[in-house]
Design an enzyme around this catalytic site. Structure first.
Site, mmCIF file in Angstrom:
data_model
loop_
_atom_site.group_PDB
_atom_site.id
_atom_site.type_symbol
_atom_site.label_atom_id
_atom_site.label_comp_id
_atom_site.label_asym_id
_atom_site.label_seq_id
_atom_site.Cartn_x
_atom_site.Cartn_y
_atom_site.Cartn_z
ATOM 1 N N HIS A 75 0.857 -1.191 0.000
ATOM 2 C CA HIS A 75 0.000 0.000 0.000
ATOM 3 C C HIS A 75 0.892 1.239 0.000
ATOM 4 O O HIS A 75 2.084 1.163 0.272
ATOM 5 C CB HIS A 75 -0.887 0.025 1.257
ATOM 6 C CG HIS A 75 -0.095 0.157 2.524
ATOM 7 N ND1 HIS A 75 0.530 -0.915 3.136
ATOM 8 C CD2 HIS A 75 0.208 1.242 3.296
ATOM 9 C CE1 HIS A 75 1.166 -0.504 4.206
ATOM 10 N NE2 HIS A 75 1.000 0.801 4.340
ATOM 11 N N HIS A 120 4.821 0.148 -0.229
ATOM 12 C CA HIS A 120 5.561 -0.667 0.732
ATOM 13 C C HIS A 120 4.668 -1.726 1.348
ATOM 14 O O HIS A 120 3.442 -1.667 1.228
ATOM 15 C CB HIS A 120 6.191 0.225 1.818
ATOM 16 C CG HIS A 120 5.189 1.049 2.577
ATOM 17 N ND1 HIS A 120 4.592 2.179 2.045
ATOM 18 C CD2 HIS A 120 4.654 0.913 3.817
ATOM 19 C CE1 HIS A 120 3.755 2.707 2.917
ATOM 20 N NE2 HIS A 120 3.762 1.945 4.016
ATOM 21 N N ASP A 134 0.847 5.122 1.932
ATOM 22 C CA ASP A 134 0.157 5.764 3.052
ATOM 23 C C ASP A 134 -0.567 7.013 2.544
ATOM 24 O O ASP A 134 -0.043 7.751 1.705
ATOM 25 C CB ASP A 134 1.161 6.156 4.145
ATOM 26 C CG ASP A 134 1.812 4.930 4.789
ATOM 27 O OD1 ASP A 134 1.262 3.824 4.665
ATOM 28 O OD2 ASP A 134 2.887 5.097 5.404
ATOM 29 N N ARG A 140 7.762 -9.368 15.404
ATOM 30 C CA ARG A 140 8.097 -8.039 14.889
ATOM 31 C C ARG A 140 7.031 -7.039 15.296
ATOM 32 O O ARG A 140 5.845 -7.353 15.305
ATOM 33 C CB ARG A 140 8.216 -8.099 13.359
ATOM 34 C CG ARG A 140 8.559 -6.778 12.732
ATOM 35 C CD ARG A 140 9.043 -6.935 11.292
ATOM 36 N NE ARG A 140 9.420 -5.614 10.823
ATOM 37 C CZ ARG A 140 8.575 -4.751 10.252
ATOM 38 N NH1 ARG A 140 7.324 -5.101 10.036
ATOM 39 N NH2 ARG A 140 8.986 -3.545 9.910
#
Ligand code: J5X
Ligand code: AKG
Ligand code: FE2
Length: 373
Positions: free
Chosen positions: A232, A289, A234, A299
């Site tokens: 996507h 990204h 941002d 993570r």
């Protein structure tokens, strides 16, 4: 038309809540191999990654040098890492602990702060989940402004520490985001005089709107077939991302494919968002990204999503527009654009586009061959 960022998201499809920490085998619901999701896991790990920029002026020859460096990073990658950014290591550690504490609560406790179907804040799957037939291997928690309401739902007696850390983090990020915005605009030759909506009566940077997104990616039994957070861009001016020392973030670069952004202790990642792409009249692409997951390590990432003050209509800056460079996008407020993103997802930028540029440049996400899922 929605007027605040909290009004701008449509209801997303209802979803069973999986406790990813206890799943020993990847369920079909999370297996991203089907062709309809245009899924690709290839990673070009041999290529160089996004530049690292030192924000301490004393370590650079002069200020122009930083601007050149930033301009180059924005044009080529739409992203860079920063060091010596003045966010203390202690605060970065504190926010990690706060995030881990939240996500390690029992599922039924986390669901007490679940995001409501048409809301923005709270616990749940990433908002873009509704555009994909497979579920992502992650959990998210979104905060806008004070976290106190949700924190009370999670820890009825003991919510103070969490709120203190979040508020401190938001305060520090707000300052850093403003500074980065001026550096990035500075690299385009834009000064405070050129952006009236961003400057208050005393010449101070006006407070923008922002959301804080905590992302949790548990270790995954079959990482090659799973997706942490699907590709996507941002819907922000810029995003400041803190990742714990586990890799997973990848940026897409035309010609090179998916490139891992290696975690550097203490560094932060800066992503150019769609609204900066609009402001720059297409000069700086918003970076595509995603986050992939791995078999052994937990993570956590914390994204500070920075946008313009509420109600401000953002459009290509007039200094960047002339007869050879007509405005490529119409004016939008942040909440209007978030509504557009919720409806059109990867077609959101194109949907506010006015004309095709003379040099034939198209939105990164419209390039053939770029697979967003
Ligand atoms: C202020 C924002 C920006 C949002 C929506 C709203 C709150 C949460 C943000 C994210 C965070 C995770 C990726 C993303 C794509 C998502 O699903 O939720 C982002 C989205 C956007 O950048 O569009
Ligand atoms: O976890 C990551 O590295 C990416 C998170 C992200 O892209 C987001 O929150 O918008
Ligand atoms: Fe993102």
């Amino acid at each position: 038309m929605p007027s605040r960022i909290s009004d701008s998201c449509r209801p997303h499809h209802s979803q069973k809540h999986f406790d990813l920490n206890s799943i020993k085998e990847l369920p079909e619901s999370h297996a991203w191999t089907s062709s309809n999701d245009h899924y690709t896991q290839e990673n070009s790990c041999n290529f160089e990654s996004i530049p690292v920029i030192d924000l301490d002026n004393n370590n650079n020859n002069n200020n122009n040098n930083i601007l050149d460096h930033i301009g180059h990073a924005c044009k080529k990658w739409g992203a860079f890492q920063i060091i010596n950014h003045s966010i203390s290591e202690k605060l970065l550690q504190d926010i990690e602990v706060a995030g881990k504490t939240l996500f390690s609560l029992p599922m039924q406790q986390k669901l007490k702060a679940a995001r409501s179907p048409d809301g923005v804040t709270g616990y749940g799957a990433a908002r873009i989940s509704s555009f994909f037939s497979k579920l992502m291997w992650s959990e998210g928690f979104t905060i806008v402004g004070s976290p106190i309401e949700h924190a009370r739902q999670l820890w009825p007696k003991d919510y103070n520490k969490f709120c203190e850390v979040i508020e401190e983090y938001e305060k520090e990020m707000e300052k850093l985001a403003g500074r980065l915005m001026w550096l990035i605009l500075g690299s385009l030759g834009i000064t405070k005089d050129d952006v009236k909506w961003a400057v208050g009566p005393k010449g101070e940077t006006k407070e923008g709107c922002a959301a804080l997104q905590l992302n949790s990616y548990p270790a995954c039994p079959d990482p090659g077939r799973a997706m942490g957070l699907a590709a996507h861009t941002d819907s922000t001016i810029l995003t400041i991302l803190h990742q714990n020392n586990t890799s997973g973030l990848q940026v897409y670069q035309e010609g090179n494919g998916w490139i891992t952004v290696p975690p550097i202790p203490g560094a932060l990642v800066v992503n150019i968002g769609d609204l900066l792409h609009i402001l720059s009249n297409g000069s700086y692409p918003s970076v595509l990204h995603r986050a992939v997951v791995n078999r052994t390590r937990y993570r956590l990432s914390v994204a500070y999503l920075y946008g313009p003050p509420s109600g401000v209509r953002v459009s290509p800056l007039s200094k960047l527009v002339d007869h050879r460079h007509p405005p490529l996008y119409r004016a939008v407020t942040w909440s209007e654009y978030l509504g557009t993103k919720a409806k059109y997802f990867d077609k959101a930028l194109s949907s506010v586009r006015l004309c095709v540029p003379l040099n034939g440049f198209t939105d990164a996400k419209d390039h053939k061959g770029v697979q967003v899922g």
